[in-house]
Every structure is written in structure tokens, then in C-alpha cells.
Design an enzyme around this catalytic site. Structure first.
Site, PDB file in Angstrom:
ATOM      1  N   HIS A  41       0.765  -1.189   0.204  1.00  0.00           N
ATOM      2  CA  HIS A  41       0.020   0.010  -0.157  1.00  0.00           C
ATOM      3  C   HIS A  41       0.951   1.039   0.107  1.00  0.00           C
ATOM      4  O   HIS A  41       0.602   2.208   0.683  1.00  0.00           O
ATOM      5  CB  HIS A  41      -1.024  -0.102   1.190  1.00  0.00           C
ATOM      6  N   GLU A  85      -2.235  -9.532   9.616  1.00  0.00           N
ATOM      7  CA  GLU A  85      -1.295 -10.278   8.982  1.00  0.00           C
ATOM      8  C   GLU A  85      -0.125 -10.372   9.497  1.00  0.00           C
ATOM      9  O   GLU A  85       0.591 -11.545   9.505  1.00  0.00           O
ATOM     10  CB  GLU A  85      -1.085  -9.994   7.609  1.00  0.00           C
ATOM     11  N   ASP A 133      -0.543  -5.027   6.098  1.00  0.00           N
ATOM     12  CA  ASP A 133      -1.732  -5.891   5.503  1.00  0.00           C
ATOM     13  C   ASP A 133      -1.212  -5.916   4.042  1.00  0.00           C
ATOM     14  O   ASP A 133      -0.751  -4.977   3.203  1.00  0.00           O
ATOM     15  CB  ASP A 133      -2.883  -5.248   5.715  1.00  0.00           C
ATOM     16  N   GLU A 134      -1.933  -7.163   3.547  1.00  0.00           N
ATOM     17  CA  GLU A 134      -2.007  -7.204   1.976  1.00  0.00           C
ATOM     18  C   GLU A 134      -0.662  -6.897   1.115  1.00  0.00           C
ATOM     19  O   GLU A 134      -0.645  -6.119   0.205  1.00  0.00           O
ATOM     20  CB  GLU A 134      -3.013  -6.254   1.452  1.00  0.00           C
ATOM     21  N   VAL A 135       0.289  -7.559   1.462  1.00  0.00           N
ATOM     22  CA  VAL A 135       1.833  -7.356   0.713  1.00  0.00           C
ATOM     23  C   VAL A 135       1.581  -8.500  -0.355  1.00  0.00           C
ATOM     24  O   VAL A 135       1.514  -9.613  -0.337  1.00  0.00           O
ATOM     25  CB  VAL A 135       2.814  -7.642   1.620  1.00  0.00           C
TER      26      VAL A 135
END
Lengths: 556, 503
Positions: free
Chosen positions: A290, A403, A350-352
């Protein structure tokens, strides 16, 4: 009484008022069909206090005579700006629609008027000049009687909550004179929050949110006793935070370097505006994913992605193998730790997306050297670990998305794990795992308010409970609260406020009130009135269903 | 085509080419024909004039145009007074001094639409100067009825919210405001003849009503923007609020042999009902000048009629058996006759058509039910009746905004039928029902999703078949709406130069 009779049919608000008028004469409260009214029929308290004892007696308030005063012996006085500002704010809320005083016409018997609300801060340090924190005492006691109502709180934070409650006890009667329903002469209700962390997340990266919108929502948060503004300030799409140390980040990474940024003065204003309302500002600088917008203003920060053996010209997450990355982060978070006074900073995590790292030969080499094999979550952990060390050295605690915990990163025991993923069963299992490992946690999964559907979806938000998971009492104690999240892909100033309110109010009650407060039809009656109250105070909170407010939103 | 509007910006003489055409050719809805070139003219607030062309049938004194000139001047030059200086660095460019407005006496509205297109062609460069590219537009709407429904009964909408919606409708070239003014929950229309209807049926008899002055103001505001106001007085169902102010209008429901104290739809068996309806509609037609009137007729719940012994006796007498759709048809037939006598074309919801299979009067049918709505369009046009399509455009169902494509991809004429049948589809409308909508969230829920429908109803379907091509134009148009003070929500991540400044 004929005029009153004609007005009776216009809904609960007036009904309550009329009933209260009747009460002056016969001392009891009846609705139109002869049923005795419950408190909640006219006391639209939101979120519901821990304990309410009230009677049907109502007192009058007059804009020209009513005063907020500092009680004798209070540790806060007129130099306490938090309270002074709150007095002005609540005076406006209470008398907003009846500035013109009509006392002359009053025929109320002498002695049934509340002339003042005495505010007493009972602990030696009122914390007037402090910042709210995770451990702030927000409890208060309020008793309303004539001629003086008394609000007692150990700290100013509790006094702020009590002032909100007091203002919610006041209503207009059918003669447009301010009256108020009353808690019995000597009745007292001790009130305190069930959870210490009650937050709202706003996303100012997907869309830039003008300062005015942020401030208006802090106002609405205070009306709902929220105490954390989680500012998801940067993300892939834009970097609106103006950094003193790295001005290029916003100069090159914001939607517009002058009109779509938050200057240091803006940030300071948000923090101070929030502090005045007992709201903490927790900034989130989400890495290593992000972060696309960071790359424009900070060369070599992001990982170059490769197509085959040559760079593709696109970039991935933060490059975790360069020392310059950590030098930058150390400098950057040092600044952040001084700009944002809160003891916590949210580090995201988050969300890598691993595909870019996988494509990059230097990263692969580093993976081999470190013995990570093909497990890129180990690389992510490596990065997070170093970042956490950096942030720890600035004396800040940190919050991370779940995460980071899921990937097994070694975390200090005071880390707050923010649960956001999965369906009901999955997030409950996650809460059990996190607390089982001894970490404190907060919940957002059921409260992604950017997700909308037809009808009254506030009910689902209301029903969710952060402590609904299988675990010991000790585990439940590690749940510090939750946050309503309004992600910004489809939200900007044009639709943010009606999308957030009153749906976030449902979450607010879940986080403040007793676990046993779950009656959805009782909540509906109160929430309808609470939403009208927000509308009257200038917040365009959308309707729950067919109906009306006495004063409709006029800000069109 | 007789109803064309020509908009030409042709300046004779020298013109210098400036680099490139604008990134987005942002006229929304897409004109039927548009040719533009890279040739660019500057506009200056101080020099620019609207003029009536020599060939125009109208001179000044036409208030619709005169007021439109004033309005569009401000829209074109938002910072007027100062305005662009016309000097954009070293480039020497011609100045567009005036816009010729061709006026055909028989078609005023389209020229208002032309001004809208013109205003959308004007851009501002980085130095704040206004310019317009050399452009030729020939334009006309694909459908003559391009409506938007607001529901002022489920929630009262303050006048300001309605007027603002009319402004935004004009920007999208929508031309019918369908005012669903009354329904079960409240009756905010203040009737001259029957003041008790709003006095006892509105949410509040003084603050939550539309006075005659309010109604006139809405009609005039709409007229000046080329918008018709189509009033709907829905009956016999959806009338609970009428009963408070008009005793014996509604059917008393029975439990067993005794009245239960509740009421159902309008009582269709009493003469007094038709006297009342005739009087009310007579007033309505004198207040609302449009040649159409919407009579509703949807979702009638038969259970109350079924419970009432007088109704049952009437059914027997009329030979309706136990088919209550016949009773509804009987009622609607009478109401449509009243409206015909008042010289109005009636619009009804599709339920009326569905129930009423023989001797249908010449009403316009509004198709609203979900499912195979084009099948219904086909049936109605086959019966030789005109159709307004609403089914695919119920915007009160919120959904993420990127669903705008759902409203864009509608093909109103994609049914099997003759040319004559297709001509009977006079248009469509977006509906914003009010159960969950009031002044707090109306605008962002309407805009820009209603714009998607507006383009479908105005533009050529082949030219506007690509969602991907429409996306950047709509994104741009949405920012333009914001700039004009319309609270239009975002389509996706991104930003506008001028963000919404309210809360």
C-alpha cells in the site's frame, strides 16, 4: 389541551414531550394509547449508559438563566480549555433551536427549573492539558435535580462524556420551550465505557478529505462517545501528509501538492480538535504494501519489478533489502512520533503482494543469503521486525493489521493486533488465537461500513460483538475494543458523512454500553431519535427508514 | 429530424493550432454528432456575449433564454468578474466573442440543452484562462421522456433539495421531474380544496408540507430549465395518509363481521370517492400545467377489500366474481376517465395494464417491475400503448457506485417488435424511492449514477455502447457537477480539482 391533542400523532419525539407536559400535572407519563412510557420512549440516550434511573419529572431549562459551572472543590477551573470549549459547544447543542428565550410565557411553577450544571473533576489532576490515551478514565456520574444538576468525573475525559449525556436528556416540548426529562431527585448513574478503544477509521488516500469533513466527523464521533480517530492517511493512491523532513513525499505523491494535502498546521488542528473532544488521533502509515504513492517522492524506496531479466518500470512494495530503506523509515517515523502525540502508531502491514519481490533478482539473492528459501512471508517479517525496532526506539507502541501476527512476526507484548479479515467464524477464531497468544486485540471485520446494502444494515453492525468467541475470561479481557472502518475507494466528501452516520452509531453503542444491551427494537426507537439529533446538530446522518425529523437537514 | 439543435462555434479567419485536443471530450450526455478540432479559441468573461442569431425566431424577452444566458454565464465563468484574461502566455489565439443561439419557436427546450453542451465544452487552462475548441455539434435526444422520480412522502424533501435536483437534472439533460408527492406515510401536498389532507396527513402540518407557492416555485424552476413536472397522485393503493384528512375515502377493513379499525385502499364502490377524486384531480390539473398526469395504480393489496362485506356485495352486483383485479380495473377506468375529461394524458404503473386486458383506455404505461422488463415493454407496445421504462433504474437500491455500468448498459429497445412498437417507447426514468433517502443522502445517491441513465436516454446507443469509453467522461462530468455545487459521489479512487466543500 386541545392543541396538544392535535399534535399528539406526530411521532415519538413530540409524544414524549407532551407526555412530559402531562407529567407536570399528574406526575405520570402515558402515551396516547394509555401505555406507560418506558424511559427509552423519550430518553433517546445513545449510546445507552451503563445504568439509568429516571423518573417522569421534568425540569425546565432557560437559555438566559442556565449555566455550566465548575463545582466547588473541582480540580478544573475556568482555565481548563477543554471544559470551557465543551460548555460552549453543549450550550449551542442544547439551545440551538431556541435561542430566542420565551421565558416570559412560561407558566411553570417556581422551583422546577435547572439553573446550572455543576461540573466537578474529582481527581487531583484533571488532565485539562493532556491528551486522551488508551488508559484514560472516561467514567462519570450525573444527577439532575433543581436548581442544580451535578456532573462528577475523575478526569475531564469523563466530564466530556457526561456533558454529551446531559445534552441528550434535554428536549424541546410542544411549546418550543426547552424542558428536560429528569433523573429522580437524588438518582445518580455511574457510567463508563465497556471498551477502552472505540474508533472510526477514515481513509484520506483513496480520496482526499477536506479538513472540514474530518472535523465534522470528529464532532459526530463525540456525539457517539467514540474516542479514537484512526487516520489511514496514506496508501497507494496518494500521500497527502506533508512531511517536514521529506516534503517530496506529498509534493510528488499527493493528488495535488497544494490543494490536496494536510500541512503540519492542518494535522495540528485535527489533533487539537480531537483532543478537545476526548478523541485520540492514531495515524496509520501502512507499509510495506500500500505504498505506491510513496515512491514518487522517495527514490529507491520501492522494489523495482522485473519482467524477465530487465526492470519493467513498475514498482512493488517497500524494498526490504536496502539499508537506505531503514534509514528513511527511522527518519520518517521519528518525525511522526513527534507530530502525533498518541502513544500508538498504526504500522499497517496488510495485503503485501509478493509477485514483485519474486521477480526481482536482488531480492532473490537476498532471500538465499538469509536462508528464507521461497517463503516471502519471512521476508515480510524481516522487514516488519526491523520497522518495529525502529518505531520502538521512538518510544511509541504500535498497532498492526492481523497479517503481521498471522505471519509469525515477533511482536512486543504491548502490540495491538487489529482484526479485519474473514467471515464471522473466521474473525472469531482469529480473536481467540490472538488473545490466546496473550496479545491485546481490537475488531473491525463486521464494521466495514464502506460495504453497503439495501435496507437497515445497521442491525448487523449492532449485533456483532467483539467478545463473541470461544476463550477464557482472561482472553476476553485482552479485547480492547473495535473500530468502524470507512475505506475510501467509493467515498469522498460528497457522500462520507451520510454513509458513516448513523451506521457507525450502532458500533458506538456496542463498544460503549453493557454487553447485555442488545434489544434491537429498543435500539431502533432510540437510534431514530439520535439520528435526528445529529441532523439538528448539522450532521447529515441518513435515515434508518421512512419517517421524519422535526428539523430536517438544511445543508443541501 | 425536425427537432435538431445546431450548435456551431465557427470563427472565420485565422486560428492558431494549439497542441492537442483536450484529454477528455467531456460532453455528457454524448451528443448525436460532435466534431471538434484542435483549434482553440479563448473566452473572456469580459468580452463574451450570448446573442440571438439573425435567423433565430426569438429575440430577447424570452425569459427562458434570458435567464438561461445568465445562468450559463456563471457556469461557464465560475469566477466571473475576474475571469480568464485571455492571455495564455505567448500563444496568440482568436477570441470567441459570442455564441449564436438558433431558436426555433417550436423547440425551446433543446436549445437550453445546447447551452448545457456549450458550457461543458469550455475548459480552463493551467493559467486560469477559459478556452473552447472549435466544435460542431448536431444534437437531439433519442427519447423525448427522460425522467427522474423523487418520493416526497416516505421522507419529506425540503424545497431546496428538490430545486438542487432540478439543477442537476438540467446538467444531465433530463427533462421530466416525476413528483411522487404523496403515498402511505405522508401527504405533504397542501390542497386548496381539501386542506385537511396535508393538515392531518403530513408529517407536520406546517413544516413538512408543500404549499401552493412551493409547488409553483418548483414548476417555474423546472420550466426555466426545460423540465416538465409530472405529478403523481397514486391511488387506490398507497393512500394510507389520505385517510386521515378525508374520512370515508379509504375502505374499512373487517375482522370477521366487525370493522377492525384499520383501513385499506381507496373505497372504489362509493360515489363520494369519485366526486372527491374528480375535485382533487381538477385542482391538480389546474396547478400542474403538464399535459400528463400520473395516476399510480400500483401494488394494490386486495386483502382489505376481500374482508369488507359491502365490497363483496358490490363485486357480486358487478359480476366480478372473486377477481379483485377487475375491481381495481373498474376503479382505474373511472380515474383515467376523469383525467381524460380534464384533458390530460394518464400515466399508470404497469400493474394497471397487467390487470386490465380488455377495453384499455389510452394511457401511458410505466414499466417498473424487475425480471424480464423488456417482455413487458413488448406486450404493452403490442397493445399499441406508449411506454416509459423504469425497471432498470431504481437508484434507491444503493450498491457500490461502480455499478453505474448497470444503469448504462440498459438497452431499452432490445425487444422483438415492429418499428411502430419501438416508437411507442417514449423514454425512461430513474426512480429514487424514499424509504431510506432524505435530504441527508439524496444527492450523492442520485448523482452521478443517474447520469448513466441520462446518457442512455439521450445519446445514440451505438456510439455510447462502451462502458470503458464512458468512464473517463463520466468521471470528468462528476467533477464538473461538484464544481457546480452538486453533491455527486465518486465513481472510484481519484480526485477532482475542486472537491465538494460541504460535509
Amino acid at each position: 389541551m386541545a392543541a396538544m391533542g392535535a399534535l399528539l400523532k406526530f411521532g415519538a419525539l413530540l409524544l414524549a414531550a407532551v407526555a412530559a407536559c402531562v407529567a407536570w400535572e399528574d406526575g405520570d407519563v402515558w402515551d396516547y394509547d394509555g401505555h406507560k412510557l418506558k424511559d427509552s420512549d423519550f430518553l433517546a440516550l445513545w449510546p445507552l449508559p451503563q445504568k439509568v434511573q429516571s423518573s417522569a419529572v421534568s425540569f425546565q431549562l432557560s437559555a438566559s438563566r442556565f449555566q455550566f459551572t465548575h463545582a466547588e472543590g473541582s480540580s478544573a477551573g475556568s482555565d481548563c480549555s477543554i471544559l470551557q470549549n465543551a460548555f460552549r459547544r453543549y450550550f449551542d447543542y442544547i439551545f440551538g433551536f431556541t435561542k430566542k428565550d420565551r421565558d416570559q410565557r412560561r407558566r411553570n411553577a417556581a422551583g422546577s427549573e435547572v439553573l446550572e450544571l455543576q461540573v466537578a473533576i474529582t481527581s487531583p489532576d484533571a488532565e485539562c492539558d493532556g491528551f486522551p490515551s488508551l488508559t484514560s478514565d472516561e467514567s462519570y456520574e450525573l444527577s439532575v435535580d433543581q436548581p442544580s444538576a451535578v456532573l462528577k468525573a475523575p478526569k475531564v475525559w469523563g466530564a466530556l462524556r457526561g456533558l454529551e449525556t446531559f445534552s441528550q436528556l434535554v428536549y424541546e416540548d410542544a411549546y418550543d420551550v426547552i424542558a428536560m426529562t429528569n433523573v429522580l431527585n437524588f438518582s445518580v448513574f455511574p457510567d463508563f465505557p465497556r471498551f477502552a478503544h472505540r474508533g472510526v477509521l477514515l481513509d484520506s488516500s483513496r480520496h482526499y478529505l477536506p479538513l472540514k469533513v474530518i472535523l465534522a466527523n470528529l464532532e459526530a464521533m463525540a456525539m457517539n462517545k467514540y474516542n479514537v480517530f484512526h487516520w489511514h492517511i496514506s496508501d497507494d493512491q496518494s500521500f497527502p501528509y506533508v512531511s517536514r523532513m521529506f516534503p517530496d513525499l506529498s509534493q510528488k505523491g499527493s493528488y495535488h501538492p497544494y490543494t490536496h494535502v494536510y500541512t503540519p498546521a492542518d494535522v495540528k488542528m485535527v489533533i487539537e480538535f480531537a483532543r478537545m473532544r476526548g478523541i485520540r488521533v492514531i495515524a496509520e502509515f501502512d507499509t510495506p504494501g500500500h505504498t505506491q504513492s510513496w515512491g514518487f517522492g522517495q527514490k529507491d524506496l520501492l522494489t523495482p519489478c522485473y519482467t524477465g531479466s530487465s526492470p519493467s518500470g513498475t514498482y512493488g512494495p517497500v524494498n526490504p533489502i536496502l539499508n537506505t530503506t531503514y534509514d528513511f523509515m527511522a527518519g520518517f517515523f521519528k518525525e511522526i512520533s513527534t507530530v502525533f502525540p498518541d502513544a500508538y502508531v498504526h504500522l499497517g502491514g496488510d495485503e503485501v503482494d509478493f509477485s514483485c519481490w519474486k521477480s526481482n533478482p536482488d531480492i532473490q539473492k537476498f532471500m538465499d543469503q538469509q536462508g528464507f528459501g521461497k517463503d516471502y512471508s519471512k521476508l515480510e517479517s524481516f522487514y516488519i521486525q526491523r520497522l518495529l525496532d525502529i518505531v520502538s526506539s521512538t518510544d511509541k507502541g504500535y498497532m498492526v493489521w492481523q497479517e503481521v501476527f498471522d505471519n509469525g512476526v515477533k511482536l512486543k507484548m504491548d502490540t495491538l493486533i487489529h482484526v479485519w479479515k474473514g467471515n464471522e467464524a473466521q474473525y472469531q477464531a482469529e480473536m481467540a488465537r490472538v488473545t490466546g497468544a496473550g496479545y491485546r486485540t481490537l475488531l473491525s471485520t463486521p464494521w466495514y461500513l464502506n460495504r453497503i446494502s439495501y435496507g437497515q444494515d445497521w442491525r448487523d453492525a449492532y449485533k456483532a460483538d467483539p467478545c463473541n468467541f470461544t476463550g477464557t475470561d482472561a482472553q476476553k479481557k485482552l479485547v480492547i475494543g473495535g473500530e468502524a472502518c470507512l475505506w475510501g475507494e467509493y467515498v469522498d466528501a460528497s457522500n462520507l458523512t451520510p454513509r458513516l452516520w448513523p451506521r457507525a452509531s450502532a458500533v458506538a453503542e456496542r463498544l460503549w454500553s453493557d454487553q447485555g444491551v442488545r434489544d434491537i427494537s429498543d435500539a431502533y426507537v432510540r437510534l431514530v431519535q439520535h439520528r435526528c439529533r445529529m441532523v439538528e446538530r448539522g450532521i447529515p446522518a441518513e435515515p434508518l427508514f421512512t419517517g421524519y425529523c422535526r428539523h430536517e437537514y438544511s445543508g443541501v | 429530424m425536425s427537432s435538431r439543435c445546431n450548435l456551431r462555434f465557427l470563427i472565420p479567419g485565422l486560428a492558431l493550432l494549439l497542441g492537442g485536443v483536450p484529454s477528455v471530450l467531456a460532453v455528457w450526455p454524448q451528443p448525436q454528432q460532435i466534431r471538434n478540432s484542435a483549434e482553440r479559441y479563448s473566452l473572456s468573461a469580459r468580452a463574451f456575449l450570448f446573442k440571438h442569431a439573425d435567423v433565430s425566431a426569438v429575440r430577447s424577452g424570452c425569459d427562458v433564454l434570458d435567464q438561461a444566458f445568465t445562468r450559463y454565464f456563471t457556469l461557464i465563468f465560475p469566477e466571473s468578474g475576474g475571469g480568464g484574461t485571455g492571455d495564455t502566455g505567448a500563444a496568440l489565439i482568436n477570441t470567441l466573442l459570442h455564441c449564436c443561439v438558433y431558436m426555433h419557436s417550436w423547440n425551446l427546450i433543446l436549445n437550453i440543452s445546447g447551452l448545457e453542451s456549450l458550457s461543458q465544452l469550455v475548459e480552463q487552462d493551467d493559467y486560469g484562462a477559459y478556452y473552447i475548441n472549435k466544435t460542431e455539434i448536431e444534437d437531439f435526444p433519442r427519447f423525448q421522456f427522460r425522467g427522474l422520480l423523487l418520493d416526497t412522502s416516505r421522507h419529506y424533501l425540503p424545497l431546496q433539495a428538490i430545486l438542487k435536483t432540478l439543477d442537476a437534472m438540467a446538467y444531465s439533460k433530463l427533462n421530466v421531474f416525476h413528483w411522487h408527492i404523496v403515498d402511505d406515510p405522508s401527504f405533504p401536498y397542501q390542497s386548496r380544496k381539501y386542506p385537511d389532507l396535508s393538515k392531518k396527513g403530513a408529517y407536520h402540518p406546517f413544516t413538512h408540507i408543500y404549499t401552493q407557492t412551493d409547488v409553483r416555485r418548483v414548476i417555474e424552476h423546472a420550466r426555466l430549465r426545460g423540465i416538465r413536472v409530472l405529478a403523481e397522485f397514486d391511488s387506490p393503493g398507497h393512500t394510507q395518509s389520505w385517510g386521515n384528512g378525508q374520512p370515508s375515502l379509504l375502505t374499512p377493513c373487517y375482522r370477521g363481521d366487525v370493522p377492525s379499525g384499520t383501513y385499506g385502499p381507496v373505497n372504489p364502490i362509493l360515489d363520494s370517492t369519485y366526486v372527491f377524486m374528480a375535485n382533487l384531480l381538477k385542482e391538480v390539473t389546474s396547478v400542474f400545467p403538464d399535459s400528463y398526469i400520473h395516476l399510480g395504480g400500483d401494488e394494490v393489496d386486495f386483502s382489505c377489500w376481500k374482508s369488507n362485506p359491502d365490497i363483496k356485495a358490490f363485486m357480486k352486483k358487478m359480476g366480478f366474481g372473486s377477481d379483485f383485479t377487475k375491481l381495481e380495473s373498474f376503479y382505474m377506468q373511472n380515474i383515467v376517465n376523469i383525467s381524460t375529461m380534464l384533458n390530460r394524458s394518464s400515466v399508470v404503473w404497469q400493474d394497471v395494464f397487467d390487470y386490465h386486458e380488455i377495453n384499455r383506455p389510452r394511457y401511458v404505461v410505466e414499466v417498473w417491475k424487475w425480471g424480464c422488463y423488456l417482455c413487458e415493454v413488448r406486450r404493452v407496445t403490442k397493445a399499441g400503448l406508449k411506454v416509459i421504462l423504469a425497471s432498470p433504474w431504481y437508484l434507491d437500491l444503493p450498491g457500490p457506485t461502480h455499478d453505474w455500468a448497470r444503469y448504462y448498459n440498459v438497452r431499452p429497445l432490445a425487444f422483438k417488435g415492429t418499428e411502430e412498437q419501438k416508437k411507442l417507447v417514449i423514454g425512461g426514468e430513474v426512480c429514487m424511492w424514499g424509504e431510506y433517502v432524505d435530504a441527508t443522502n439524496l444527492s450523492p445517491r442520485l448523482w452521478p449514477r443517474a447520469c448513466a441513465a441520462a446518457e442512455r436516454l439521450w445519446s445514440d446507443e451505438v456510439q455510447t455502447s462502451s462502458v470503458d469509453q464512458a468512464f473517463p467522461r463520466l468521471t470528468d462530468f462528476r467533477c464538473r457537477l461538484l464544481r457546480r455545487g452538486i453533491q455527486a459521489e465518486p465513481l472510484y479512487v481519484g480526485h477532482c480539482k475542486n472537491e465538494y466543500q460541504g460535509i
